[in-house]
Design a protein around this motif. Structure first.
Motif, short mmCIF file in Angstrom:
data_model
loop_
_atom_site.label_atom_id
_atom_site.label_comp_id
_atom_site.label_asym_id
_atom_site.label_seq_id
_atom_site.Cartn_x
_atom_site.Cartn_y
_atom_site.Cartn_z
N GLY A 17 -35.91 8.29 -46.42
CA GLY A 17 -36.35 7.78 -45.24
C GLY A 17 -35.37 7.36 -43.91
O GLY A 17 -36.25 8.40 -42.93
N ARG A 18 -34.14 7.28 -44.10
CA ARG A 18 -32.71 7.79 -43.41
C ARG A 18 -32.84 8.83 -42.53
O ARG A 18 -32.96 9.05 -41.59
CB ARG A 18 -31.72 6.92 -43.39
CG ARG A 18 -31.41 5.86 -43.73
CD ARG A 18 -29.86 5.19 -43.76
NE ARG A 18 -30.66 3.95 -43.86
CZ ARG A 18 -29.57 3.66 -45.09
NH1 ARG A 18 -29.01 4.21 -45.93
NH2 ARG A 18 -29.77 2.08 -45.54
N LEU A 24 -35.86 13.87 -37.92
CA LEU A 24 -37.21 14.01 -36.77
C LEU A 24 -36.55 13.79 -35.55
O LEU A 24 -36.88 14.72 -34.38
CB LEU A 24 -37.81 12.74 -37.33
CG LEU A 24 -39.41 12.71 -36.86
CD1 LEU A 24 -40.24 13.78 -37.51
CD2 LEU A 24 -39.97 11.15 -36.76
N ARG A 25 -35.14 13.00 -35.12
CA ARG A 25 -34.54 13.07 -34.27
C ARG A 25 -33.62 14.41 -33.80
O ARG A 25 -34.44 14.35 -32.64
CB ARG A 25 -33.59 11.86 -34.59
CG ARG A 25 -34.34 9.76 -34.33
CD ARG A 25 -33.33 9.42 -33.71
NE ARG A 25 -32.11 8.69 -34.84
CZ ARG A 25 -31.83 8.40 -36.62
NH1 ARG A 25 -33.35 7.44 -36.38
NH2 ARG A 25 -30.82 8.72 -36.75
N GLU A 27 -34.95 17.06 -34.04
CA GLU A 27 -35.60 17.79 -34.16
C GLU A 27 -36.58 18.00 -32.88
O GLU A 27 -37.50 18.36 -31.86
CB GLU A 27 -37.34 17.98 -34.67
CG GLU A 27 -38.49 18.65 -34.90
CD GLU A 27 -38.28 19.98 -34.80
OE1 GLU A 27 -38.22 20.48 -33.82
OE2 GLU A 27 -37.61 21.12 -35.35
N PHE A 28 -36.63 16.69 -32.10
CA PHE A 28 -37.44 15.68 -30.48
C PHE A 28 -36.40 16.28 -29.82
O PHE A 28 -36.94 16.28 -28.88
CB PHE A 28 -36.92 14.46 -30.87
CG PHE A 28 -37.91 13.86 -29.33
CD1 PHE A 28 -39.65 13.75 -29.30
CD2 PHE A 28 -37.40 12.93 -28.44
CE1 PHE A 28 -39.82 13.55 -27.94
CE2 PHE A 28 -38.24 12.43 -27.70
CZ PHE A 28 -38.56 13.42 -27.37
N ALA A 29 -34.75 16.30 -29.60
CA ALA A 29 -33.90 16.34 -28.84
C ALA A 29 -34.26 17.79 -28.36
O ALA A 29 -33.64 18.45 -28.15
CB ALA A 29 -32.90 16.31 -29.81
N ALA A 30 -34.45 18.61 -29.96
CA ALA A 30 -34.15 20.80 -29.82
C ALA A 30 -35.11 20.67 -29.26
O ALA A 30 -35.52 21.70 -28.43
CB ALA A 30 -34.29 20.52 -31.27
N SER A 31 -36.82 20.72 -29.53
CA SER A 31 -38.03 20.52 -28.96
C SER A 31 -38.04 20.56 -27.31
O SER A 31 -38.09 20.90 -26.69
CB SER A 31 -38.60 19.40 -29.11
OG SER A 31 -40.16 19.24 -28.37
#
Length: 126
Positions: A17-18, A24-25, A27-31
């Motif tokens: 989970g971690r 996810l964080r 990937e969001f920052a890269a996006s």
């Protein structure tokens, strides 16, 4: 024995989970970084893609165009539109795809023209 097994499963789930949350964080920052790098023209282009439901590459493939020139777009559009006319045994679906592809490429051309004209406007103001 069952207690230890349950603890191992719970700890494993926490680790997974971690790791998932961290990925996810990232990937969001890269996006977000990629979106900023594309700049204003990229945002307009993405908006046009979502509006027409077609990417520039897909539209270029449909109209068989390698470069974005208004003359080539119009020439290929007219040919494909006539070739897919229902009266000559064509497909209404394909004809509509040709129309959407032309609309998308026309939109992309206008975005590029706006993007090119803005720096010259800013130079005049300074």
């Amino acid at each position: 024995m069952a207690r230890y097994l349950a603890q191992i499963i719970v700890m494993g789930a926490q680790v997974v989970g971690r790791a998932f949350a961290r990925a996810l964080r990232q990937e969001f920052a890269a996006s977000q970084a990629a979106a900023q790098a594309r700049g204003q023209a990229g945002r307009h282009s993405a908006a046009a893609s979502s509006f027409t439901g077609m990417t520039v590459q897909e539209a270029q493939q449909i109209l068989n165009i390698s470069t974005l020139t208004p003359e080539e777009i119009q020439k290929n559009y007219e040919h494909l539109f006539k070739a897919n006319d229902k009266a000559v045994g064509g497909s209404l679906y394909l004809q509509s795809k040709v129309v959407r592809a032309k609309e998308r490429l026309d939109e992309e051309l206008s975005i590029q023209q706006q993007h090119q004209s803005k720096p010259s406007d800013q130079e005049q103001q300074t």
